[in-house]
Design a protein around this motif. Structure first.
Motif, PDB file in Angstrom:
ATOM      1  N   THR A  92     -59.381 -45.189 -28.110  1.00 14.46           N
ATOM      2  CA  THR A  92     -59.948 -44.220 -29.052  1.00 14.46           C
ATOM      3  C   THR A  92     -60.541 -44.959 -30.244  1.00 14.46           C
ATOM      4  OG1 THR A  92     -58.254 -42.605 -28.423  1.00 14.46           O
ATOM      5  CG2 THR A  92     -59.476 -42.179 -30.452  1.00 14.46           C
ATOM      6  N   GLN A  93     -61.720 -44.518 -30.662  1.00 17.88           N
ATOM      7  CA  GLN A  93     -62.350 -45.114 -31.836  1.00 17.88           C
ATOM      8  C   GLN A  93     -62.618 -44.031 -32.872  1.00 17.88           C
ATOM      9  OE1 GLN A  93     -65.193 -47.873 -29.233  1.00 17.88           O
ATOM     10  NE2 GLN A  93     -65.268 -48.374 -31.426  1.00 17.88           N
ATOM     11  N   ILE A  94     -62.175 -44.311 -34.086  1.00 22.89           N
ATOM     12  CA  ILE A  94     -62.358 -43.388 -35.200  1.00 22.89           C
ATOM     13  C   ILE A  94     -62.887 -44.168 -36.400  1.00 22.89           C
ATOM     14  CG2 ILE A  94     -61.167 -41.875 -36.840  1.00 22.89           C
ATOM     15  CD1 ILE A  94     -59.170 -41.247 -34.619  1.00 22.89           C
ATOM     16  N   PRO A  95     -63.933 -43.656 -37.118  1.00 21.07           N
ATOM     17  CA  PRO A  95     -64.596 -42.384 -36.861  1.00 21.07           C
ATOM     18  C   PRO A  95     -65.644 -42.505 -35.759  1.00 21.07           C
ATOM     19  CG  PRO A  95     -65.596 -43.439 -38.739  1.00 21.07           C
ATOM     20  CD  PRO A  95     -64.471 -44.337 -38.309  1.00 21.07           C
ATOM     21  N   ALA A  96     -66.166 -41.396 -35.312  1.00 18.01           N
ATOM     22  CA  ALA A  96     -67.219 -41.408 -34.306  1.00 18.01           C
ATOM     23  C   ALA A  96     -68.547 -41.832 -34.924  1.00 18.01           C
ATOM     24  CB  ALA A  96     -67.370 -40.036 -33.656  1.00 18.01           C
ATOM     25  N   ALA A  97     -68.720 -41.530 -36.212  1.00 14.59           N
ATOM     26  CA  ALA A  97     -69.941 -41.908 -36.920  1.00 14.59           C
ATOM     27  C   ALA A  97     -69.590 -42.240 -38.355  1.00 14.59           C
ATOM     28  CB  ALA A  97     -70.970 -40.784 -36.858  1.00 14.59           C
ATOM     29  N   LEU A  98     -70.363 -43.158 -38.937  1.00 16.10           N
ATOM     30  CA  LEU A  98     -70.092 -43.619 -40.290  1.00 16.10           C
ATOM     31  C   LEU A  98     -71.419 -43.975 -40.947  1.00 16.10           C
ATOM     32  CD1 LEU A  98     -67.886 -44.490 -42.339  1.00 16.10           C
ATOM     33  CD2 LEU A  98     -67.914 -46.742 -41.251  1.00 16.10           C
ATOM     34  N   SER A  99     -71.606 -43.495 -42.179  1.00 18.53           N
ATOM     35  CA  SER A  99     -72.826 -43.794 -42.919  1.00 18.53           C
ATOM     36  C   SER A  99     -72.437 -44.390 -44.258  1.00 18.53           C
ATOM     37  CB  SER A  99     -73.657 -42.520 -43.115  1.00 18.53           C
ATOM     38  OG  SER A  99     -74.866 -42.814 -43.783  1.00 18.53           O
ATOM     39  N   VAL A 100     -72.951 -45.581 -44.568  1.00 15.90           N
ATOM     40  CA  VAL A 100     -72.592 -46.272 -45.803  1.00 15.90           C
ATOM     41  C   VAL A 100     -73.841 -46.855 -46.449  1.00 15.90           C
ATOM     42  CG1 VAL A 100     -70.299 -46.848 -44.930  1.00 15.90           C
ATOM     43  CG2 VAL A 100     -72.169 -48.488 -44.675  1.00 15.90           C
ATOM     44  N   PRO A 101     -73.810 -47.060 -47.773  1.00 15.92           N
ATOM     45  CA  PRO A 101     -74.926 -47.769 -48.430  1.00 15.92           C
ATOM     46  C   PRO A 101     -74.801 -49.271 -48.208  1.00 15.92           C
ATOM     47  CG  PRO A 101     -73.301 -47.111 -50.047  1.00 15.92           C
ATOM     48  CD  PRO A 101     -72.831 -46.558 -48.740  1.00 15.92           C
ATOM     49  N   GLU A 102     -75.928 -49.922 -48.242  1.00 18.47           N
ATOM     50  CA  GLU A 102     -75.973 -51.373 -48.069  1.00 18.47           C
ATOM     51  C   GLU A 102     -75.047 -52.062 -49.062  1.00 18.47           C
ATOM     52  OE1 GLU A 102     -79.910 -52.852 -48.624  1.00 18.47           O
ATOM     53  OE2 GLU A 102     -79.425 -54.892 -47.986  1.00 18.47           O
ATOM     54  N   GLY A 103     -74.373 -53.108 -48.612  1.00 20.33           N
ATOM     55  CA  GLY A 103     -73.521 -53.894 -49.478  1.00 20.33           C
ATOM     56  C   GLY A 103     -72.047 -53.552 -49.394  1.00 20.33           C
ATOM     57  N   GLU A 104     -71.744 -52.378 -48.835  1.00 18.51           N
ATOM     58  CA  GLU A 104     -70.331 -51.988 -48.739  1.00 18.51           C
ATOM     59  C   GLU A 104     -69.602 -52.789 -47.661  1.00 18.51           C
ATOM     60  OE1 GLU A 104     -69.687 -47.412 -50.220  1.00 18.51           O
ATOM     61  OE2 GLU A 104     -68.986 -48.073 -48.263  1.00 18.51           O
ATOM     62  N   ASN A 105     -68.313 -53.019 -47.921  1.00 16.46           N
ATOM     63  CA  ASN A 105     -67.428 -53.539 -46.884  1.00 16.46           C
ATOM     64  C   ASN A 105     -66.877 -52.344 -46.124  1.00 16.46           C
ATOM     65  OD1 ASN A 105     -67.771 -56.123 -48.039  1.00 16.46           O
ATOM     66  ND2 ASN A 105     -66.092 -55.725 -49.479  1.00 16.46           N
ATOM     67  N   LEU A 106     -66.738 -52.485 -44.809  1.00 14.55           N
ATOM     68  CA  LEU A 106     -66.267 -51.333 -44.041  1.00 14.55           C
ATOM     69  C   LEU A 106     -65.351 -51.775 -42.912  1.00 14.55           C
ATOM     70  CD1 LEU A 106     -68.176 -50.996 -41.176  1.00 14.55           C
ATOM     71  CD2 LEU A 106     -69.886 -50.855 -42.967  1.00 14.55           C
ATOM     72  N   VAL A 107     -64.571 -50.804 -42.438  1.00 17.11           N
ATOM     73  CA  VAL A 107     -63.594 -51.043 -41.372  1.00 17.11           C
ATOM     74  C   VAL A 107     -63.789 -50.022 -40.262  1.00 17.11           C
ATOM     75  CG1 VAL A 107     -61.149 -51.058 -40.769  1.00 17.11           C
ATOM     76  CG2 VAL A 107     -61.904 -52.042 -42.943  1.00 17.11           C
ATOM     77  N   LEU A 108     -63.901 -50.510 -39.056  1.00 13.45           N
ATOM     78  CA  LEU A 108     -63.956 -49.646 -37.875  1.00 13.45           C
ATOM     79  C   LEU A 108     -62.619 -49.777 -37.143  1.00 13.45           C
ATOM     80  CD1 LEU A 108     -67.523 -50.533 -36.546  1.00 13.45           C
ATOM     81  CD2 LEU A 108     -66.857 -48.854 -38.293  1.00 13.45           C
ATOM     82  N   ASN A 109     -62.137 -48.643 -36.637  1.00 13.31           N
ATOM     83  CA  ASN A 109     -60.810 -48.615 -36.027  1.00 13.31           C
ATOM     84  C   ASN A 109     -60.866 -48.391 -34.531  1.00 13.31           C
ATOM     85  OD1 ASN A 109     -59.048 -48.710 -38.502  1.00 13.31           O
ATOM     86  ND2 ASN A 109     -60.288 -46.912 -38.980  1.00 13.31           N
ATOM     87  N   CYS A 110     -59.933 -49.009 -33.832  1.00 15.00           N
ATOM     88  CA  CYS A 110     -59.796 -48.866 -32.388  1.00 15.00           C
ATOM     89  C   CYS A 110     -58.309 -48.795 -32.075  1.00 15.00           C
ATOM     90  CB  CYS A 110     -60.435 -50.060 -31.686  1.00 15.00           C
ATOM     91  SG  CYS A 110     -60.160 -50.138 -29.902  1.00 15.00           S
ATOM     92  N   SER A 111     -57.914 -47.816 -31.274  1.00 11.34           N
ATOM     93  CA  SER A 111     -56.512 -47.736 -30.862  1.00 11.34           C
ATOM     94  C   SER A 111     -56.443 -47.602 -29.350  1.00 11.34           C
ATOM     95  CB  SER A 111     -55.805 -46.561 -31.541  1.00 11.34           C
ATOM     96  OG  SER A 111     -56.410 -45.343 -31.176  1.00 11.34           O
ATOM     97  N   PHE A 112     -55.365 -48.120 -28.763  1.00 11.14           N
ATOM     98  CA  PHE A 112     -55.192 -48.071 -27.313  1.00 11.14           C
ATOM     99  C   PHE A 112     -53.753 -47.683 -27.003  1.00 11.14           C
ATOM    100  CE2 PHE A 112     -53.326 -52.337 -27.550  1.00 11.14           C
ATOM    101  CZ  PHE A 112     -54.022 -52.914 -28.606  1.00 11.14           C
ATOM    102  N   THR A 113     -53.559 -47.026 -25.855  1.00  8.23           N
ATOM    103  CA  THR A 113     -52.256 -46.425 -25.568  1.00  8.23           C
ATOM    104  C   THR A 113     -51.296 -47.365 -24.853  1.00  8.23           C
ATOM    105  OG1 THR A 113     -53.193 -45.491 -23.544  1.00  8.23           O
ATOM    106  CG2 THR A 113     -53.189 -44.082 -25.501  1.00  8.23           C
ATOM    107  N   ASP A 114     -51.812 -48.326 -24.105  1.00  6.32           N
ATOM    108  CA  ASP A 114     -50.974 -49.242 -23.327  1.00  6.32           C
ATOM    109  C   ASP A 114     -51.073 -50.633 -23.945  1.00  6.32           C
ATOM    110  OD1 ASP A 114     -49.675 -50.840 -21.491  1.00  6.32           O
ATOM    111  OD2 ASP A 114     -50.698 -50.023 -19.746  1.00  6.32           O
ATOM    112  N   SER A 115     -49.976 -51.161 -24.437  1.00  8.31           N
ATOM    113  CA  SER A 115     -50.006 -52.440 -25.153  1.00  8.31           C
ATOM    114  C   SER A 115     -50.064 -53.651 -24.214  1.00  8.31           C
ATOM    115  CB  SER A 115     -48.790 -52.558 -26.071  1.00  8.31           C
ATOM    116  OG  SER A 115     -47.599 -52.535 -25.306  1.00  8.31           O
ATOM    117  N   ALA A 116     -49.988 -53.420 -22.902  1.00  3.28           N
ATOM    118  CA  ALA A 116     -50.026 -54.536 -21.947  1.00  3.28           C
ATOM    119  C   ALA A 116     -51.468 -54.970 -21.698  1.00  3.28           C
ATOM    120  CB  ALA A 116     -49.357 -54.129 -20.629  1.00  3.28           C
ATOM    121  N   ILE A 117     -52.118 -55.434 -22.765  1.00  2.00           N
ATOM    122  CA  ILE A 117     -53.512 -55.836 -22.636  1.00  2.00           C
ATOM    123  C   ILE A 117     -53.608 -57.349 -22.534  1.00  2.00           C
ATOM    124  CG2 ILE A 117     -54.297 -53.811 -23.912  1.00  2.00           C
ATOM    125  CD1 ILE A 117     -54.930 -55.747 -26.266  1.00  2.00           C
TER     126      ILE A 117
END
Lengths: 114, 112
Positions: free
Chosen positions: B5-30
């Motif tokens: 799962t990735q949140i958010p689905a969409a993100l809009s920011v002004p130039e110069g900002e630092n940003l974080v994209l998130n990813c989560s997974f259900t099975d830790s045996a990766i």
């Protein structure tokens, strides 16, 4: 170094027609795979190969065939096209099945079935 | 069954900002986790690959972290630029399975 090359880039088919999507890589990669990308569903694995002469099914294999007669080529065949197969198809390759290196993707084939 | 799962689905920011994209997974045996970038009408370009034994990887303005136990990864983009506008996908390779499982992506727009 061309990487992963897919042809054609666009194709329109009629229901019931068959066709082959071509994929070639020039990096001597052992592992190759086919994905389809649909809005809201992400990329889903169709078939994959861990080496010449070895193929296996992914999540959504129905309606598709593959073969791997050489290391370089991994064609995907649609046997009898259906509207549900309208999608963007991506071929990918990586150095080995161990996945110690990133996967390389082609630019995709956009397929419409009428 | 592994779900990503990735949140958010969409993100809009002004130039110069630092940003974080998130990813989560259900099975830790990766086995590993990859972050990809996809431009409209194009294929996927691998940005960072983190093996399961690693905690983070860095490439230029990009930093990806991995917390297997909590089933999370983040992609940090420093000093964002309009050229960073694209869809960012994360994907995990499960131990014992010969495939990547993808999230549905975060569509990023960086405005000048």
């Amino acid at each position: 170094n061309a990487g992963v090359t897919q042809t054609p880039k666009f194709q329109v088919l009629k229901t019931g027609q068959s066709m082959t999507l071509q994929c070639a890589q020039d990096m001597n990669h052992e592992y190759m795979s086919w994905y389809r990308q649909d809005p809201g569903m992400g990329l889903r694995l169709i078939h994959y190969s861990v080496g010449a002469g070895i193929t296996d099914q992914g999540e959504v294999p129905n309606g598709y065939n593959v073969s791997r007669s050489t290391t370089e080529d991994f064609p995907l065949r649609l046997l009898s096209a259906a509207p549900s197969q309208t999608s963007v198809y991506f071929c990918a390759s990586s150095y080995s099945r161990l996945q110690l290196q990133p996967q390389h993707f082609g630019d995709g084939t956009r397929l419409s079935i009428l | 069954k592994q779900e990503v799962t990735q949140i958010p689905a969409a993100l809009s920011v002004p130039e110069g900002e630092n940003l974080v994209l998130n990813c989560s997974f259900t099975d830790s045996a990766i086995y590993n986790l990859q972050w990809f970038r996809q431009d409209p009408g194009k294929g996927l370009t691998s940005l960072l690959l983190i093996q399961s034994s690693q905690r983070e990887q860095t490439s230029g303005r990009l930093n990806a972290s991995l917390d297997k136990s909590s089933g999370r990864s983040t992609l940090y983009i420093a000093a964002s630029q309009p050229g960073d506008s694209a869809t960012y996908l994360c994907a995990v390779w499960n131990t014992g399975f010969q495939k990547l499982v993808f999230g549905t992506g975060t569509r990023l727009l960086v405005s000048p």
